[in-house]
Motif scaffolding. Structure first.
Motif, mmCIF file in Angstrom:
data_model
loop_
_atom_site.group_PDB
_atom_site.id
_atom_site.type_symbol
_atom_site.label_atom_id
_atom_site.label_comp_id
_atom_site.label_asym_id
_atom_site.label_seq_id
_atom_site.Cartn_x
_atom_site.Cartn_y
_atom_site.Cartn_z
ATOM 1 N N ARG A 85 0.818 -1.212 0.000
ATOM 2 C CA ARG A 85 0.000 0.000 0.000
ATOM 3 C C ARG A 85 0.855 1.266 0.000
ATOM 4 N NH1 ARG A 85 -4.984 -1.362 4.207
ATOM 5 N NH2 ARG A 85 -4.946 -3.601 3.924
ATOM 6 N N ARG A 86 2.085 1.161 0.443
ATOM 7 C CA ARG A 86 2.973 2.315 0.512
ATOM 8 C C ARG A 86 3.642 2.605 -0.825
ATOM 9 N NH1 ARG A 86 6.722 0.527 5.475
ATOM 10 N NH2 ARG A 86 7.808 2.456 4.929
ATOM 11 N N ALA A 127 1.302 -7.955 -9.224
ATOM 12 C CA ALA A 127 0.972 -7.896 -10.650
ATOM 13 C C ALA A 127 -0.362 -7.200 -10.872
ATOM 14 C CB ALA A 127 0.940 -9.311 -11.228
ATOM 15 N N GLY A 128 -1.349 -7.492 -10.027
ATOM 16 C CA GLY A 128 -2.653 -6.850 -10.169
ATOM 17 C C GLY A 128 -2.598 -5.365 -9.890
ATOM 18 N N PHE A 157 -7.330 -5.064 1.472
ATOM 19 C CA PHE A 157 -5.988 -4.866 0.936
ATOM 20 C C PHE A 157 -6.008 -4.828 -0.586
ATOM 21 C CE2 PHE A 157 -2.606 -7.674 -0.900
ATOM 22 C CZ PHE A 157 -1.661 -6.686 -1.090
ATOM 23 N N ARG A 158 -6.644 -5.801 -1.209
ATOM 24 C CA ARG A 158 -6.635 -5.865 -2.676
ATOM 25 C C ARG A 158 -7.386 -4.701 -3.301
ATOM 26 N NH1 ARG A 158 -6.976 -12.328 -1.974
ATOM 27 N NH2 ARG A 158 -4.755 -12.724 -2.296
ATOM 28 N N MET A 163 -7.624 -3.119 -7.208
ATOM 29 C CA MET A 163 -8.327 -4.218 -7.858
ATOM 30 C C MET A 163 -9.781 -4.266 -7.409
ATOM 31 S SD MET A 163 -5.522 -7.319 -7.795
ATOM 32 C CE MET A 163 -4.775 -6.974 -6.191
ATOM 33 N N ARG A 164 -10.646 -4.683 -8.309
ATOM 34 C CA ARG A 164 -12.034 -4.948 -7.939
ATOM 35 C C ARG A 164 -12.162 -6.449 -7.688
ATOM 36 N NH1 ARG A 164 -17.034 -5.187 -12.001
ATOM 37 N NH2 ARG A 164 -18.682 -5.648 -10.511
ATOM 38 N N ILE A 165 -12.754 -6.807 -6.536
ATOM 39 C CA ILE A 165 -12.767 -8.201 -6.107
ATOM 40 C C ILE A 165 -14.193 -8.674 -5.858
ATOM 41 C CG2 ILE A 165 -11.950 -9.844 -4.385
ATOM 42 C CD1 ILE A 165 -9.692 -8.654 -6.002
#
Length: 318
Positions: A85-86, A127-128, A157-158, A163-165
């Motif tokens: 995230r940083r 990668a995402g 986190f994602r 990213m959309r999860i």
């Protein structure tokens, strides 16, 4: 003694990873990898069985060396996750080397969507995150982990890295994947080298029977979007790229040649043949870099409980 809450532990790791130097996080996880490898728990033993099959012919000593390297690669994934995230856009771009052997850029430039079949190689979250800022928007599906707090932490986190999860097992997931793929402009990434449902497909992986998820091929067949196998491996960074990336490790994201789908076949057979197609391609990538395949679970049929597997096949109507 009460077991620690997994969600709380991961939240603590992300909190700590957000303030302490990344090198310290990496060092702590390397130590964790070494300890876990030395203890030879069930996950490490299963990892070695898997590695022995995808890269046969190793001596016991060579296999142990590869499994040790694989555990360090696996823990590197977590060290990067806890600090991702940083990362700035410039750092993300520097950490990824993109190899487009399949023509994904052309699909993107034409406004289309694509389906990516991935295995648990390298760092799929990095990668995402990179793809979202440098390539195209990313949609993926995540396993609903237990406890629920752990799932929510990974989901947050994602999503925090762009990213959309969607959650595996929720209502309407596959129709939403189809709608997104048909609209265009999205890379739908599906980790599929381990079947998490009763709808998986038997394939040949490294000459052995394995069971993988049907999702990538089924989505490509249903939506008409092209299907690309995607491999991810680590590489050492040096020079200017390392200084910008602020880490000694980067990843290579390779888009392999599109899996051709024979539309003249019955739909079920289209899915089966296309699934074998991406498995064959990623099997070669795994064999070339087995230490970056983080598979500590059972994927080969010979490792599964025979009675439970027979029941699974019966429930799936096979």
């Amino acid at each position: 003694m009460r077991r620690p809450d997994a969600g709380a532990l991961f939240q603590l790791a992300w909190d700590v990873g957000g303030v302490v130097p990344p090198a310290l996080v990496r060092g702590a996880l390397v130590l964790g990898a070494d300890v876990a490898w030395a203890r030879r728990g069930g996950g490490v033993r299963q990892l070695e069985r898997n590695l022995d099959r995808v890269a046969p012919g190793q001596s016991p000593r060579e296999l142990r060396r590869v499994s040790h390297r694989a555990m360090r690669s696996y823990m590197r994934y977590y060290a990067e996750a806890f600090t991702l995230r940083r990362a700035s856009r410039e750092q993300l771009v520097a950490r990824v080397r993109f190899v487009d052997d399949g023509g994904l850029i052309g699909v993107r430039d034409a406004g289309g969507s694509a389906v990516a079949a991935l295995s648990h190689m390298g760092n799929w979250d990095l990668a995402g995150a990179w793809a979202g800022v440098a390539l195209m928007p990313v949609l993926s599906v995540a396993e609903r982990l237990k406890p629920d707090r752990l799932f929510r932490e990974f989901l947050e986190f994602r999503e925090s890295v762009g990213m959309r999860i969607l959650a595996l097992g929720d209502d309407g997931v596959f129709p939403e994947l189809i709608r997104t793929a048909e609209r265009g402009g999205t890379l739908v990434c599906l980790l599929a080298d381990r079947d998490l449902t009763a709808r998986g497909i038997e394939v040949e992986l490294a000459g052995r029977t394995a069971r993988v998820a049907a999702g990538p091929a089924a989505l490509a067949v249903a939506s008409g979007a092209p299907l690309f196998p995607v491999s991810i491996r680590y590489e050492r960074l040096r020079g200017a790229r390392r200084r910008v990336a602020r880490t000694p490790w980067g990843i290579v994201v390779t888009i392999h040649e599109e899996v051709e789908i024979d539309r003249s076949l019955p739909r079920k057979q289209q899915v089966a043949v296309a699934t074998q197609g991406w498995v064959t391609t990623l099997g070669r990538a795994i064999a070339a870099h087995p230490w970056d395949w983080h598979m500590l679970q059972k994927v080969f049929v010979e490792d599964l409980d025979a009675d439970r597997y027979a029941q699974t096949r019966q429930e799936a109507g096979e």
